[in-house]
Design a protein around this motif. Structure first.
Motif, mmCIF file in Angstrom:
data_model
loop_
_atom_site.group_PDB
_atom_site.id
_atom_site.type_symbol
_atom_site.label_atom_id
_atom_site.label_comp_id
_atom_site.label_asym_id
_atom_site.label_seq_id
_atom_site.Cartn_x
_atom_site.Cartn_y
_atom_site.Cartn_z
ATOM 1 N N LEU A 298 57.154 -38.991 23.451
ATOM 2 C CA LEU A 298 58.289 -38.620 24.291
ATOM 3 C C LEU A 298 59.301 -39.761 24.388
ATOM 4 O O LEU A 298 60.518 -39.542 24.375
ATOM 5 C CB LEU A 298 57.809 -38.230 25.693
ATOM 6 C CG LEU A 298 57.069 -36.891 25.818
ATOM 7 C CD1 LEU A 298 56.462 -36.750 27.214
ATOM 8 C CD2 LEU A 298 58.014 -35.726 25.537
ATOM 9 N N SER A 299 58.787 -40.971 24.470
ATOM 10 C CA SER A 299 59.675 -42.122 24.598
ATOM 11 C C SER A 299 60.361 -42.472 23.287
ATOM 12 O O SER A 299 61.404 -43.128 23.287
ATOM 13 C CB SER A 299 58.879 -43.334 25.103
ATOM 14 O OG SER A 299 58.364 -43.081 26.393
ATOM 15 N N GLY B 291 61.718 -47.503 28.769
ATOM 16 C CA GLY B 291 62.138 -46.608 27.700
ATOM 17 C C GLY B 291 63.097 -45.539 28.184
ATOM 18 O O GLY B 291 64.080 -45.203 27.509
ATOM 19 N N SER B 292 62.832 -44.988 29.362
ATOM 20 C CA SER B 292 63.720 -43.965 29.921
ATOM 21 C C SER B 292 65.086 -44.549 30.268
ATOM 22 O O SER B 292 66.123 -43.937 29.990
ATOM 23 C CB SER B 292 63.085 -43.354 31.170
ATOM 24 O OG SER B 292 63.953 -42.417 31.758
ATOM 25 N N ALA C 240 60.276 -52.448 25.625
ATOM 26 C CA ALA C 240 59.509 -51.246 25.953
ATOM 27 C C ALA C 240 58.518 -50.914 24.848
ATOM 28 O O ALA C 240 57.350 -50.576 25.125
ATOM 29 C CB ALA C 240 60.457 -50.060 26.171
ATOM 30 N N TRP C 241 58.955 -51.024 23.590
ATOM 31 C CA TRP C 241 58.049 -50.696 22.492
ATOM 32 C C TRP C 241 56.882 -51.681 22.409
ATOM 33 O O TRP C 241 55.771 -51.309 22.040
ATOM 34 C CB TRP C 241 58.797 -50.652 21.161
ATOM 35 C CG TRP C 241 57.883 -50.269 20.036
ATOM 36 C CD1 TRP C 241 57.490 -51.040 19.003
ATOM 37 C CD2 TRP C 241 57.208 -49.012 19.878
ATOM 38 N NE1 TRP C 241 56.613 -50.363 18.193
ATOM 39 C CE2 TRP C 241 56.427 -49.104 18.707
ATOM 40 C CE3 TRP C 241 57.199 -47.821 20.605
ATOM 41 C CZ2 TRP C 241 55.637 -48.058 18.248
ATOM 42 C CZ3 TRP C 241 56.409 -46.774 20.154
ATOM 43 C CH2 TRP C 241 55.641 -46.899 18.992
ATOM 44 N N ILE D 256 69.273 -35.999 28.006
ATOM 45 C CA ILE D 256 68.147 -35.054 27.966
ATOM 46 C C ILE D 256 66.879 -35.758 27.493
ATOM 47 O O ILE D 256 65.801 -35.607 28.074
ATOM 48 C CB ILE D 256 68.487 -33.856 27.058
ATOM 49 C CG1 ILE D 256 69.588 -33.005 27.684
ATOM 50 C CG2 ILE D 256 67.241 -33.006 26.794
ATOM 51 C CD1 ILE D 256 70.155 -31.946 26.758
ATOM 52 N N PHE D 257 66.989 -36.565 26.427
ATOM 53 C CA PHE D 257 65.826 -37.287 25.913
ATOM 54 C C PHE D 257 65.333 -38.329 26.922
ATOM 55 O O PHE D 257 64.134 -38.551 27.070
ATOM 56 C CB PHE D 257 66.175 -37.969 24.592
ATOM 57 C CG PHE D 257 66.195 -37.042 23.407
ATOM 58 C CD1 PHE D 257 65.769 -35.722 23.509
ATOM 59 C CD2 PHE D 257 66.649 -37.482 22.171
ATOM 60 C CE1 PHE D 257 65.789 -34.866 22.415
ATOM 61 C CE2 PHE D 257 66.669 -36.645 21.070
ATOM 62 C CZ PHE D 257 66.239 -35.327 21.192
ATOM 63 N N GLY D 258 66.268 -38.970 27.630
ATOM 64 C CA GLY D 258 65.874 -39.961 28.638
ATOM 65 C C GLY D 258 65.098 -39.332 29.780
ATOM 66 O O GLY D 258 64.110 -39.890 30.263
#
Length: 419
Positions: free
Chosen positions: A20-21, A85-86, A111-112, A169-171
């Motif tokens: 998702l991230s 990530g968000s 984040a990764w 939307i992805f965030g």
């Protein structure tokens, strides 16, 4: 540490959260080269910096994140990764300009690091010893679906609703990982430290086997990420253009170099969950991982160099897909062997080292690749040189395997004579 969920469910959920991230990051590799003006950029050269800076940020971030993981729970580390990530993915939709995006891409690199070290640690801890290869293959396959859907959905919807809307939307989708992690890693895990996620720790110096495997798996991890994530990913479009021109006719359909390269590299993520899991299961068998690993290194070496050939486009595509399949197999087996080693001592410290070395390889690949292809017959030197590295790794692992077999037979013989 309280394990309140089935181990395989924990690993699967961590992989899904990571996928998702990855939606936002992967979407950029398709979108930013085409829609860079929507991001408020001034020139196309800024795209190259933005798509690579997160890799370079990970090099200093990995040891820092590894140090943090020794002092916090796995749950806390993964929640930190989700939140950062968000924020970065939402930021793609809320902020414009090169300076703002440099900060956002740098944050994604951090984040990764949390995702990568936390994900590997979850596999090392929760996977059963007899099914560690299966767990590693499943984890890699599931989280890489995020790359597939990020590129696919981004390519479909950005032309319709714009880069900003898709990013937001992805965030927001990334935030769905928070309740998943809170439920999956509930209970006593919340207060535990990942430093204690090993079995009874043993010092690495206690076993010559472990010492040899640490050296060889780190070396192998470096070269595999350098050749696949670095060299192949960054030069594939250039190879296609060099051999076949800027546009390619395939089944009477004209494709651009960028589109064909993107399709070929995305196909890998379609089969990854199935092939990676199958490879993992096979490596968990009675013969162990090394025979399968050595054979895979050798076979991948045979086809890797053939990418530099300029035969018919159909044959070249088949060759490239075989190389992509080799990438899936070797990545799964390398990570599974690393998981085995991590259980012999300090899990987080070893996985941090392993991750740093892989990132150095991935960062070095494009630099080395483009330096070599500037030479006369540079593509042949680059890809057949890569084949040579695969053959060398296969030979060195064969020596390790035979040496371990010999020592094991010697111990069995001594025990027989003693009794």
């Amino acid at each position: 540490m309280g394990k309140t969920n089935h181990p395989s469910k924990v690993i699967n959920d961590v992989a899904i959260v990571t996928a998702l991230s990855l939606l936002g990051d992967s979407m950029l590799y398709v979108a930013l080269p085409l829609y860079w003006e929507q991001a408020g950029l001034d020139s196309i050269w800024q795209v190259g910096i933005l798509l690579s800076i997160n890799r370079f940020i990970r090099l200093p971030a990995n040891p820092f994140v590894g140090w943090i993981y020794k002092r916090i729970s796995l749950k806390t580390g993964l929640l930190t990764a989700i939140i950062i990530g968000s924020i970065t993915t939402l930021g793609y939709g809320l902020f414009n300009g090169f300076a703002a995006w440099i900060i956002l891409r740098s944050l994604w690199g951090i984040a990764w690091s949390f995702f990568r070290i936390g994900g590997l640690t979850s596999v090392a801890y929760y996977a059963e010893e007899s099914h560690r290869g299966k767990a590693m293959g499943t984890y890699n396959g599931l989280y890489r679906l995020g790359s597939l859907f990020g590129m696919l959905l981004g390519g479909i919807f950005i032309p319709v609703i714009g880069l900003d809307a898709v990013s937001i939307i992805f965030g927001l989708s990334t935030l769905a990982g928070i309740p998943i992690i809170l439920y999956t890693l509930k209970g006593n895990e919340a207060g535990s430290k990942t430093e204690h996620t090993t079995d009874k720790p043993k010092t690495y110096s206690a076993s010559r086997f472990v010492k040899n495997r640490i050296l060889f798996i780190c070396t192998t991890g470096f070269f595999i990420t350098m050749l696949f994530q670095g060299v192949l990913t960054s030069t594939l479009s250039s190879v296609i253009e060099y051999h076949y021109g800027e546009f390619i006719s395939l089944f009477h359909i004209v494709l651009s170099v960028a589109l064909l390269s993107g399709i070929l590299q995305s196909i890998r993520w379609v089969w990854e969950p199935f092939l990676g899991r199958t490879v993992g299961i096979l490596s968990d068998g009675p013969k162990g991982r090394l025979p399968f690993f050595i054979l895979s290194l050798f076979l991948t070496g045979l086809v890797f160099g053939m990418i530099s050939f300029d035969g018919t486009i159909g044959l070249w595509i088949i060759t490239t897909l075989l190389v992509m399949a080799g990438a899936t197999v070797l990545t799964t087996l390398t990570d599974a062997i690393a998981m085995d080693i991590s259980r012999s001592g300090n899990t987080v410290s070893f996985l941090t080292l392993y991750t740093i070395i892989q990132d150095i390889g991935a960062a070095a690949g494009p630099f080395i690749g483009y330096m070599i292809i500037e030479l006369k017959s540079g593509y042949a030197y680059l890809y057949w040189g890569g084949s040579g590295l695969f053959f060398l790794l296969a030979f060195l692992w064969l020596i390790i395997h035979l040496s371990e077999k010999k020592q094991q037979l010697g111990r069995v013989k001594n025990e027989f004579n003693y009794h």
